[in-house]
Design a protein around this motif. Structure first.
Motif, PDB file in Angstrom:
ATOM      1  N   UNK A  95       0.873  -1.175   0.000  1.00 46.12           N
ATOM      2  CA  UNK A  95       0.000   0.000   0.000  1.00 46.12           C
ATOM      3  C   UNK A  95       0.909   1.224   0.000  1.00 46.12           C
ATOM      4  N   UNK A  96       1.081   1.833  -1.144  1.00 45.17           N
ATOM      5  CA  UNK A  96       2.027   2.949  -1.237  1.00 45.17           C
ATOM      6  C   UNK A  96       3.434   2.418  -1.046  1.00 45.17           C
ATOM      7  N   UNK A  97       4.103   2.897  -0.022  1.00 47.48           N
ATOM      8  CA  UNK A  97       5.456   2.396   0.261  1.00 47.48           C
ATOM      9  C   UNK A  97       5.476   1.474   1.483  1.00 47.48           C
ATOM     10  N   UNK A  98       4.304   1.034   1.929  1.00 47.34           N
ATOM     11  CA  UNK A  98       4.208   0.177   3.115  1.00 47.34           C
ATOM     12  C   UNK A  98       3.714  -1.211   2.719  1.00 47.34           C
ATOM     13  N   UNK A  99       4.375  -2.237   3.223  1.00 48.14           N
ATOM     14  CA  UNK A  99       3.951  -3.622   2.994  1.00 48.14           C
ATOM     15  C   UNK A  99       3.197  -4.097   4.227  1.00 48.14           C
ATOM     16  N   UNK A 100       1.970  -4.592   4.010  1.00 55.02           N
ATOM     17  CA  UNK A 100       1.049  -4.920   5.101  1.00 55.02           C
ATOM     18  C   UNK A 100       0.595  -6.373   4.973  1.00 55.02           C
ATOM     19  N   UNK A 101       0.549  -7.083   6.108  1.00 58.28           N
ATOM     20  CA  UNK A 101       0.049  -8.450   6.122  1.00 58.28           C
ATOM     21  C   UNK A 101      -1.458  -8.454   5.882  1.00 58.28           C
ATOM     22  N   UNK A 102      -1.906  -9.392   5.034  1.00 58.01           N
ATOM     23  CA  UNK A 102      -3.347  -9.474   4.771  1.00 58.01           C
ATOM     24  C   UNK A 102      -3.928 -10.834   5.128  1.00 58.01           C
ATOM     25  N   UNK A 103      -3.085 -11.878   5.182  1.00 60.31           N
ATOM     26  CA  UNK A 103      -3.558 -13.222   5.543  1.00 60.31           C
ATOM     27  C   UNK A 103      -2.414 -13.985   6.192  1.00 60.31           C
ATOM     28  N   UNK A 104      -2.754 -14.776   7.205  1.00 61.34           N
ATOM     29  CA  UNK A 104      -1.741 -15.518   7.962  1.00 61.34           C
ATOM     30  C   UNK A 104      -2.241 -16.919   8.256  1.00 61.34           C
ATOM     31  N   UNK A 105      -1.303 -17.859   8.320  1.00 62.87           N
ATOM     32  CA  UNK A 105      -1.717 -19.191   8.741  1.00 62.87           C
ATOM     33  C   UNK A 105      -1.849 -19.211  10.267  1.00 62.87           C
ATOM     34  N   UNK A 106      -2.386 -20.293  10.778  1.00 63.74           N
ATOM     35  CA  UNK A 106      -2.672 -20.385  12.215  1.00 63.74           C
ATOM     36  C   UNK A 106      -1.396 -20.281  13.057  1.00 63.74           C
ATOM     37  N   UNK A 107      -0.319 -20.890  12.598  1.00 59.12           N
ATOM     38  CA  UNK A 107       0.938 -20.861  13.339  1.00 59.12           C
ATOM     39  C   UNK A 107       1.465 -19.431  13.482  1.00 59.12           C
ATOM     40  N   UNK A 108       1.370 -18.641  12.424  1.00 62.41           N
ATOM     41  CA  UNK A 108       1.810 -17.245  12.486  1.00 62.41           C
ATOM     42  C   UNK A 108       0.928 -16.440  13.441  1.00 62.41           C
ATOM     43  N   UNK A 109      -0.362 -16.708  13.421  1.00 58.78           N
ATOM     44  CA  UNK A 109      -1.272 -15.997  14.316  1.00 58.78           C
ATOM     45  C   UNK A 109      -0.989 -16.344  15.773  1.00 58.78           C
ATOM     46  N   UNK A 110      -0.694 -17.614  16.041  1.00 57.87           N
ATOM     47  CA  UNK A 110      -0.364 -18.010  17.408  1.00 57.87           C
ATOM     48  C   UNK A 110       0.930 -17.365  17.896  1.00 57.87           C
ATOM     49  N   UNK A 111       1.789 -16.982  16.974  1.00 57.69           N
ATOM     50  CA  UNK A 111       3.058 -16.346  17.342  1.00 57.69           C
ATOM     51  C   UNK A 111       2.894 -14.834  17.521  1.00 57.69           C
ATOM     52  N   UNK A 112       1.665 -14.309  17.325  1.00 58.02           N
ATOM     53  CA  UNK A 112       1.391 -12.906  17.598  1.00 58.02           C
ATOM     54  C   UNK A 112       1.219 -12.014  16.387  1.00 58.02           C
ATOM     55  N   UNK A 113       1.280 -12.574  15.188  1.00 63.48           N
ATOM     56  CA  UNK A 113       1.090 -11.761  13.986  1.00 63.48           C
ATOM     57  C   UNK A 113      -0.403 -11.619  13.696  1.00 63.48           C
TER      58      UNK A 113
ATOM     59  N   UNK B 176       7.754  -5.209   8.431  1.00 64.91           N
ATOM     60  CA  UNK B 176       8.917  -5.019   9.302  1.00 64.91           C
ATOM     61  C   UNK B 176       8.603  -5.392  10.753  1.00 64.91           C
ATOM     62  N   UNK B 177       7.427  -5.019  11.225  1.00 61.98           N
ATOM     63  CA  UNK B 177       7.029  -5.385  12.587  1.00 61.98           C
ATOM     64  C   UNK B 177       6.880  -6.895  12.719  1.00 61.98           C
ATOM     65  N   UNK B 178       6.321  -7.520  11.695  1.00 64.06           N
ATOM     66  CA  UNK B 178       6.142  -8.976  11.718  1.00 64.06           C
ATOM     67  C   UNK B 178       7.499  -9.685  11.765  1.00 64.06           C
ATOM     68  N   UNK B 179       8.438  -9.214  10.967  1.00 60.51           N
ATOM     69  CA  UNK B 179       9.771  -9.823  10.955  1.00 60.51           C
ATOM     70  C   UNK B 179      10.502  -9.577  12.269  1.00 60.51           C
ATOM     71  N   UNK B 180      10.241  -8.458  12.902  1.00 62.09           N
ATOM     72  CA  UNK B 180      10.843  -8.185  14.200  1.00 62.09           C
ATOM     73  C   UNK B 180      10.312  -9.111  15.275  1.00 62.09           C
ATOM     74  N   UNK B 181       9.032  -9.458  15.170  1.00 62.59           N
ATOM     75  CA  UNK B 181       8.393 -10.327  16.159  1.00 62.59           C
ATOM     76  C   UNK B 181       8.675 -11.808  15.896  1.00 62.59           C
TER      77      UNK B 181
END
Length: 88
Positions: free
Chosen positions: A30-48, A55-60
């Motif tokens: 979106x413009x110059x920002x990359x945003x998560x739109x869908x995640x598998x269950x394992x990623x969601x359980x890890x806090x995404x 960048x925030x997702x990769x940091x977490x």
């Protein structure tokens, strides 16, 4: 005339079929920002969560597998679903 409504909240993820044994997500730009739109269950359980920046997702969760949204793959998946629905 009959109507059918199908809710496919993780279609972008299912269309690309990332491995289920690792955290994975789909992002779009979106413009110059990359945003998560869908995640598998394992990623969601890890806090995404959808809406989170890449960048925030990769940091977490540094090991998360992130894939760019593929509209062509989603269209192909929808076509397959429509063909299946017409057989009912």
């Amino acid at each position: 005339m009959l109507w059918l409504c199908i809710h496919l909240p993780v279609l972008p993820l299912e269309a690309l079929s990332p491995p289920a044994d690792e955290p994975a997500g789909i992002f779009e730009t979106h413009g110059n920002r990359r945003v998560l739109i869908a995640l598998n269950e394992l990623a969601q359980r890890r806090g995404l969560h959808p809406g989170m920046g890449v960048n925030a997702a990769l940091g977490l969760v540094p090991e998360v597998r992130l894939l760019a949204r593929d509209a062509e793959a989603e269209l192909h998946a929808l076509h397959s679903i429509a063909c299946w629905a017409y057989t009912l």
